[in-house]
Scaffold this active site. Structure first.
Site, mmCIF file in Angstrom:
data_model
loop_
_atom_site.group_PDB
_atom_site.id
_atom_site.type_symbol
_atom_site.label_atom_id
_atom_site.label_comp_id
_atom_site.label_asym_id
_atom_site.label_seq_id
_atom_site.Cartn_x
_atom_site.Cartn_y
_atom_site.Cartn_z
ATOM 1 N N HIS A 254 48.417 47.522 29.408
ATOM 2 C CA HIS A 254 47.172 46.738 29.456
ATOM 3 C C HIS A 254 45.947 47.500 28.993
ATOM 4 C CE1 HIS A 254 48.685 43.228 31.736
ATOM 5 N NE2 HIS A 254 49.555 44.115 32.204
ATOM 6 N N LYS B 81 32.232 40.531 33.413
ATOM 7 C CA LYS B 81 33.436 41.365 33.312
ATOM 8 C C LYS B 81 33.130 42.656 34.034
ATOM 9 C CE LYS B 81 32.941 40.964 28.747
ATOM 10 N NZ LYS B 81 34.278 40.420 28.512
ATOM 11 N N ARG B 82 34.144 43.483 34.277
ATOM 12 C CA ARG B 82 33.860 44.774 34.883
ATOM 13 C C ARG B 82 32.863 45.560 34.036
ATOM 14 N NH1 ARG B 82 36.814 46.472 39.503
ATOM 15 N NH2 ARG B 82 35.706 48.426 39.205
ATOM 16 N N THR C 148 40.434 38.152 28.965
ATOM 17 C CA THR C 148 40.875 36.814 29.359
ATOM 18 C C THR C 148 39.673 35.955 29.734
ATOM 19 O OG1 THR C 148 41.353 37.782 31.521
ATOM 20 C CG2 THR C 148 43.228 37.346 30.091
ATOM 21 N N LYS D 118 32.921 48.021 27.166
ATOM 22 C CA LYS D 118 32.606 46.591 27.126
ATOM 23 C C LYS D 118 31.170 46.340 26.665
ATOM 24 C CE LYS D 118 35.925 45.627 30.858
ATOM 25 N NZ LYS D 118 36.918 44.663 30.317
ATOM 26 N N LYS E 273 38.545 31.825 29.087
ATOM 27 C CA LYS E 273 38.001 30.895 30.086
ATOM 28 C C LYS E 273 36.771 30.179 29.540
ATOM 29 C CE LYS E 273 40.030 33.988 33.357
ATOM 30 N NZ LYS E 273 39.886 35.281 34.052
HETATM 31 C C1 26W Z 1 44.970 53.931 37.096
HETATM 32 C C2 26W Z 1 43.677 53.246 37.044
HETATM 33 C C3 26W Z 1 43.739 51.972 36.295
HETATM 34 C C4 26W Z 1 43.663 50.770 36.966
HETATM 35 C C5 26W Z 1 43.730 49.586 36.284
HETATM 36 C C6 26W Z 1 43.873 51.968 34.928
HETATM 37 C C7 26W Z 1 43.949 50.791 34.248
HETATM 38 C C8 26W Z 1 43.885 49.587 34.919
HETATM 39 C C9 26W Z 1 44.024 48.290 34.174
HETATM 40 C C10 26W Z 1 45.103 48.427 33.151
HETATM 41 C C11 26W Z 1 42.760 47.804 33.578
HETATM 42 C C12 26W Z 1 42.824 46.363 33.186
HETATM 43 O O1 26W Z 1 42.564 45.487 33.991
HETATM 44 N N1 26W Z 1 43.107 46.061 31.905
HETATM 45 C C13 26W Z 1 42.830 44.741 31.367
HETATM 46 O O2 26W Z 1 44.009 43.954 31.389
HETATM 47 C C14 26W Z 1 43.730 42.627 30.986
HETATM 48 C C15 26W Z 1 44.991 41.828 31.147
HETATM 49 O O3 26W Z 1 45.939 42.204 30.221
HETATM 50 C C16 26W Z 1 43.196 42.592 29.560
HETATM 51 O O4 26W Z 1 42.852 41.277 29.225
HETATM 52 C C17 26W Z 1 41.983 43.492 29.426
HETATM 53 O O5 26W Z 1 41.576 43.563 28.068
HETATM 54 C C18 26W Z 1 42.300 44.875 29.957
HETATM 55 O O6 26W Z 1 41.136 45.668 29.980
#
Ligand code: 26W
Length: 781
Positions: A321, A516-517, A624, A522, A628
């Site tokens: 992701h 978004k975060r 995503t 971003k 929306k």
């Molecule tokens: C280990 C710390 C950590 C925690 C969460 C690293 C990475 C994450 C996630 C992978 C971050 C995340 O939410 N990624 C998002 O995933 C969405 C669903 O696929 C995508 O639409 C977003 O572009 C992506 O940033």
């Protein structure tokens, strides 16, 4: 319907909202109980979604909608003189950070609705993502005790508790099951969330208690419960913390054992596991499930290592992701050894098997060294790291990215060496969103219009049908009703913002929304700079006829992400600057809503004129939120990044506002990129950027703004100035933004036509489509 009877019987009028909520939820749970039980045993082959996060949001309204009960219940509330919306404050399960967790929630909904046997496994955090408020413009965090009014949507299943052993402690994992309804179709899926508790015999130490050591008496219970106490509020950087590793093992191991137990109860052998079970790993967080399964097969089932590895390869699949380097999980092998000694051994064995395979392929020792699953951090480091993504690729059948560009970048760049080793494993699965929550529930008026035009309401289960609405794009009656619905939604949002933020916004202004975060990639900062650019332009008379615009932000920053917190403060300061300026404030307003979450998103995406999707090309895996907005009839102001590319493809680039450098060029561009050059050549950019250091706005003496300035000009922790190309894309962004402003002002009909065409082109982005693709091509259901 006896649910309404029950409400009336309880005499809802005298009950507080949480009691009404409880009564109603319990009634629904009773209603679905039989179908739920049947669904659990109906299928032979099944798939499981392992995810550290499930960002579910509110259950009650969604479940009523999926059961087709909303109208009845609304009426019952009305008849009882009760406020249907009063349940909004009762529950909101924020057991996730952002995109990854919300995707997991959408997937379960789509699986249930589509009749697929997919169930979720995760952690029942006591505290979800923190509640955010602003104090003096700074983000403040407070705990989110999401079950404070109880949790009527979960059932505790004591009988399925699992005992887990760490190197230094033992805990019990207790499952809580939530029904996933999706559709009244007798396929009710389950989200099973594990809660950590002490072993009963360790729960309380009477010896310590008798000595008067009251805290120590419950020490064991506390350290066990700590495992599921809190969601890590970090959604990009890997921190390598002990408790986090415990959490990952906790739910992964409990879930693997649960699956094996059920498999055996069905009278099947472990050799047959891959015939009946497919497990999707949502990023690398649950990858420790792989060595856990291998361990169980070896230690308990008498498999040899390579048989066990083969089973695991057929069972697991991995979704990536993010391509952000700092997010890739690499665990210090010594930490793994300390906490999970047996898993450590299995990981070493996996590494050995991999090295052996590579020698057989004839790779050079040097090449193999650079690929090892367990490898030294660097030649001058004594640390050895366990690379979770590498282990995931080696030990699974399918690896997927979440949008076409993202998968392409994985194949050609981030995971290129792995793609060359295992090309057959790589697939793309473009993300999606559930139309139930993201239009039917959040936008009943637009859904009503669509249902009238299409003749029925079934399109929310077959979103491609929206296509046939394109033909109405030139029908002025249709478009003006569509515009009126959006105006009404903007009014509703304005009222909500007034109540919750104490800010008045004009529903006749353009609503330009970025939610978004908060993350540098971003580029909320790019948006902020453009606002200042317009501010100075209006103030100094360069910018005439600017159509009044409300710029709305919603974002949480990881509590330890200082620079992101600086950006929040900066935007709040810009909001105040404009608010205090009598000449400019008629034209623009900035609102940073507090505690942006799924429920807030439901109110925001239906009221937007502009969807800001402005990440540096090549950084946002998919996005995503962009989908929306599109589904609710909003144009995208975006870069060619993630799923924006596919959005522009589906709706036509001419119906969106695309700007900025493209991914394939950026590598080359960045080699010679000098933001200071732009600064010295462009006085307007200079003016805007210098607000960070010239006292236009104040960071309260924290130095946050100065740090932001130098990160852009000289480069801070990245050693690359303006790593995300904010200044480089600035002019094309401003140009696109002014174009929208002019189009809205001068060609309103055309503008709404674009919005309409976006909605009508959103079919591809239903998570029903995504789930079908996973089910057909990965899980083989
Ligand atoms: C280990 C710390 C950590 C925690 C969460 C690293 C990475 C994450 C996630 C992978 C971050 C995340 O939410 N990624 C998002 O995933 C969405 C669903 O696929 C995508 O639409 C977003 O572009 C992506 O940033």
């Amino acid at each position: 319907m006896n649910i309404t009877d029950m409400l009336m019987h309880k005499n809802a009028k005298n009950l507080p909202p949480h009691e009404i909520h409880k009564t109603l939820s319990e009634a629904v749970m009773g209603e679905i109980a039989v179908d739920w039980r049947k669904s659990a045993v109906k299928y032979n082959r099944r798939a499981f979604y392992f995810s550290m996060e499930f960002l579910m949001g509110r259950a009650v309204y969604n479940n009523l909608l999926c059961l087709g009960l909303t109208d009845d219940i609304k009426k019952a509330f009305f008849d009882a003189g009760e406020d249907f919306t009063a349940m909004e404050d009762i529950e909101d399960a924020a057991l996730g950070n952002g995109g990854l967790g919300r995707l997991a929630a959408c997937f379960l909904d789509s699986a249930a609705a589509g009749g697929y046997p997919l169930d979720g496994y995760g952690i029942r955090y006591k505290y979800g993502l923190f509640k955010q408020s602003f104090e003096n413009g700074f983000q403040k965090e407070a705990p989110d005790d999401w079950t404070r009014h109880g949790d009527p949507w979960s059932v505790r299943r004591e009988e399925d508790a699992v005992l887990l052993e760490y190197g230094d402690m033992k805990v019990r994992a207790i499952p809580y099951d939530m029904p996933i309804i999706g559709r009244k179709n007798e396929n009710i899926r389950t989200l099973r969330l594990w809660q950590a508790e002490a072993l009963r015999e360790n729960e309380f130490c009477f010896e310590a208690f008798d000595r008067g050591e009251y805290l120590r008496a419950s020490e064991n219970a506390v350290s066990a419960e700590n495992i599921s106490r809190c969601l890590y509020p970090n959604d990009s950087t890997h921190e390598g913390l002990k408790l986090r590793l415990r959490q990952e093992y906790f739910f992964s191991a409990a879930s693997v054992r649960d699956i094996i137990k059920k498999h055996k109860q069905n009278g099947k052998t472990m050799q047959e596991l891959p015939d009946y079970v497919s497990i999707q790993l949502n990023d690398t967080h649950p990858v420790v499930a792989i060595p856990e399964l291998i361990r169980l097969l070896i230690d308990d089932e008498g498999f040899d290592f390579s048989e066990a590895l083969n089973v695991s390869r057929k069972v697991f699949n991995y979704t990536n992701h993010t391509i952000m380097a700092e997010a890739l999980e690499k665990w210090d092998i010594e930490l793994v050894r300390e906490i999970l000694p047996r898993i450590y051994e299995v990981c070493l064995q996996i590494n050995e098997a991999f090295i052996g395979d590579m020698y057989i392929r004839g790779l050079s020792a040097e090449k193999i060294n650079s690929l090892r699953i367990v490898s030294r951090e660097s030649s001058h480091s004594s640390r050895t790291l366990l690379h979770m993504a590498r282990m995931a690729i080696y030990c699974t059948s399918a690896v997927n990215g979440v949008a076409e560009l993202h998968t392409e970048i994985l194949k050609t760049d981030v995971l290129n060496e792995w793609y060359e080793l295992y090309p057959e494993k790589f697939q793309n699965k473009t993300n999606g969103i559930t139309p139930r929550r993201w239009i039917a529930l959040c936008n009943p008026a637009l859904s009503g219009q669509i249902s009238e035009l299409l003749g029925d309401g079934e399109w929310i289960y077959d979103l491609d049908r929206l296509k046939s609405l394109k033909k109405h794009a030139d029908d002025s009656a249709v478009i003006s009703r569509f515009a009126a619905i959006k105006r009404e939604n903007k009014k509703t949002l304005a009222d909500y913002i007034k109540t919750h933020e104490g800010i008045l916004v004009n529903p006749d202004s353009i609503f330009d929304i970025q939610i978004k975060r908060l993350h540098e990639y971003k580029r909320q900062l790019l948006n902020a700079f453009s606002i200042l650019y317009f501010y100075f332009g209006i103030k100094e008379g360069r910018l005439k006829d600017f159509y009044p615009t409300t710029f709305i932000f919603g974002a949480k920053s990881a509590p330890a992400y200082t620079r992101a917190k600086g950006i929040i403060k900066y935007i709040n300061e810009i909001a105040a600057l404009i608010e205090n300026d009598k000449t400019v404030r008629e034209y623009m307003k900035v609102v940073f809503v507090q505690n942006y979450n799924v429920s807030y998103a439901e109110k925001l995406v239906v009221a937007a004129d502009i969807s800001e999707q402005i990440s540096t090309a090549g950084t946002e895996a998919s996005g995503t939120g962009n989908m929306k907005f599109m589904l609710n009839g909003t144009v995208t102001l975006g870069t060619l990044d993630g799923a924006n590319i596919e959005i522009a493809e589906e709706a036509g680039a001419e119906n969106n506002y695309i700007f900025g450098a493209v991914s394939k060029d950026l590598k080359e561009i960045m080699k010679s990129y000098e933001p200071r050059k732009i600064l010295s050549e462009d006085p307007l950019i200079f003016r805007v950027l210098h607000t960070l250091i010239d006292g236009t706005v104040s960071d309260g003496g924290t130095g946050l703004f100065r740090e932001l300035y130098f990160a852009l000009t000289d480069g801070a922790s990245w050693h690359v100035p303006d790593h995300y190309y904010v200044l480089g894309d600035f002019n094309s962004y401003v140009k696109a933004k002014l174009q929208i402003n002019a189009d809205y002002r001068d060609k309103r009909d055309e503008f709404y036509k674009k919005c309409w065409l976006n909605m009508a082109s959103a079919g591809k982005f239903s998570s029903d489509r995504t789930i079908k693709d996973y089910a057909d091509n990965i899980w083989k259901l």
